[in-house]
Scaffold this active site. Structure first.
Site, PDB file in Angstrom:
ATOM      1  N   PRO A 102       0.826  -1.209   0.000  1.00 25.56           N
ATOM      2  CA  PRO A 102       0.000   0.000   0.000  1.00 25.56           C
ATOM      3  C   PRO A 102       0.864   1.264   0.000  1.00 25.56           C
ATOM      4  CG  PRO A 102      -0.848  -1.595   1.567  1.00 25.56           C
ATOM      5  CD  PRO A 102       0.457  -2.133   1.071  1.00 25.56           C
ATOM      6  N   GLU A 103       0.463   2.217  -0.832  1.00 28.45           N
ATOM      7  CA  GLU A 103       1.224   3.458  -0.928  1.00 28.45           C
ATOM      8  C   GLU A 103       0.493   4.572  -0.183  1.00 28.45           C
ATOM      9  OE1 GLU A 103       2.864   4.438  -4.677  1.00 28.45           O
ATOM     10  OE2 GLU A 103       3.227   2.368  -5.253  1.00 28.45           O
ATOM     11  N   ARG A 112       0.217 -12.137   5.134  1.00 25.51           N
ATOM     12  CA  ARG A 112       1.650 -12.375   4.970  1.00 25.51           C
ATOM     13  C   ARG A 112       2.464 -11.879   6.167  1.00 25.51           C
ATOM     14  NH1 ARG A 112       3.227 -10.602  -1.068  1.00 25.51           N
ATOM     15  NH2 ARG A 112       5.102 -11.771  -0.508  1.00 25.51           N
TER      16      ARG A 112
END
Length: 298
Positions: free
Chosen positions: A2-3, A128
């Site tokens: 995510p940015e 993850r």
């Protein structure tokens, strides 16, 4: 990963539920994420009032009434989910869908909301486990390891062409790699660098020194790049904000700025620059994919 626009969207989506709420309890399903959670994580949050949410670069900041800040990074697959009774909402829209599989729910904030609005659960899910959470005092964030060397935000007065000219003068580093350096600009990631370079018609391979005059002043191309960076981030945040206001993407899998990508992940497509006639290509720089049009990006 995510940015900045995605994290900003998550912050805006969580704020109505979390700001002003009291943390009744914290439920930890495991002792660690990417790193071990602080040993006193539960004790320091329980009973505290959440006074505000903020963002620095790609980090979500949750400010408590005793001056403590929860620092949260979403990693590759992390997301927050809001549950009120049987209802579930997942703020933030991402290029890849976020998980809602409950076996990956690792941290649960049980909240008592003000003004008789009842209780809610804010759940951190991360298949993850590349994300993490940490604690720091708000007045010490400038020296927190992840923040102390960060450059200016891509939106705001601190980022301008003169600043970048000073950083780029005399350097032969490829432009794409320089823009991904968090010490140069905080929170600017791969997707939006590709988009900004396309908007400003600059090649990701171009040496940064070529954007600076012999006297150290920014060329017009560098000024155009700064405007493109600001515009692409603002556009991406606005796209996320619209979806949150409408509540039409509550499952976190639809919409968002990926439908406006001009070059990112569009290898082989025609360039969208009017009159260009080129084709979007992909190359690898520093282990990251760069998407660009060699015909109009020089």
């Amino acid at each position: 990963m995510p940015e900045l626009p995605e994290v900003e969207t998550v912050k805006r989506g969580l704020a109505p539920t979390m700001e002003g709420a009291m943390v009744q309890r914290i439920e930890l399903r495991r002792p660690d994420l990417r790193f071990p959670l602080p040993r006193d994580f539960v004790a320091r949050l329980t009973g505290r009032l959440i006074v505000g949410l903020a963002r620095r670069a790609k980090y979500l900041l949750i400010d408590l009434d005793d001056g403590t800040t929860v620092i949260s990074h979403l990693g590759m697959s992390g997301s927050f989910r809001i549950e009120e009774g049987e209802e579930s909402d997942q703020p933030g829209e991402f290029h890849h869908a976020r998980s809602k599989d409950k076996k990956h729910d690792h941290v649960i904030f049980h909240l008592q909301r003000p003004y008789g609005r009842g209780v809610a659960r804010v759940i951190y899910n991360d298949p993850r486990r590349f994300g993490y959470m940490d604690l720091a005092f708000r007045n010490e964030l400038d020296v927190y390891p992840a923040f102390r060397d960060l450059g200016p935000e891509p939106v705001g007065n601190a980022l301008d062409a003169a600043y970048l000219a000073a950083r780029f003068a005399g350097k032969q580093q490829p432009l794409k790699m320089a823009l991904l350096d968090q010490k140069v600009i905080a929170g600017l990631g791969n997707i939006y660098v590709c988009e900004a370079l396309w908007r400003s018609h600059l090649s990701p391979k171009r040496a940064v020194a070529t954007l600076v005059t012999a006297t150290g002043r920014p060329k017009k191309e560098l000024e155009a790049l700064v405007e493109a960076i600001r515009a692409v981030i603002v556009d991406a945040i606005a796209a996320g904000g619209s979806s949150l206001r409408d509540h039409i993407q509550a499952d976190g899998t639809l919409g968002y700025f990926q439908h406006s990508f001009s070059v990112y992940d569009r290898e082989g497509d025609s360039c969208r620059t009017p009159g260009c006639g080129g084709t979007v290509e992909r190359m690898v720089q520093g282990g990251r994919s760069s998407f660009y049009c060699r015909r109009c990006q020089k």
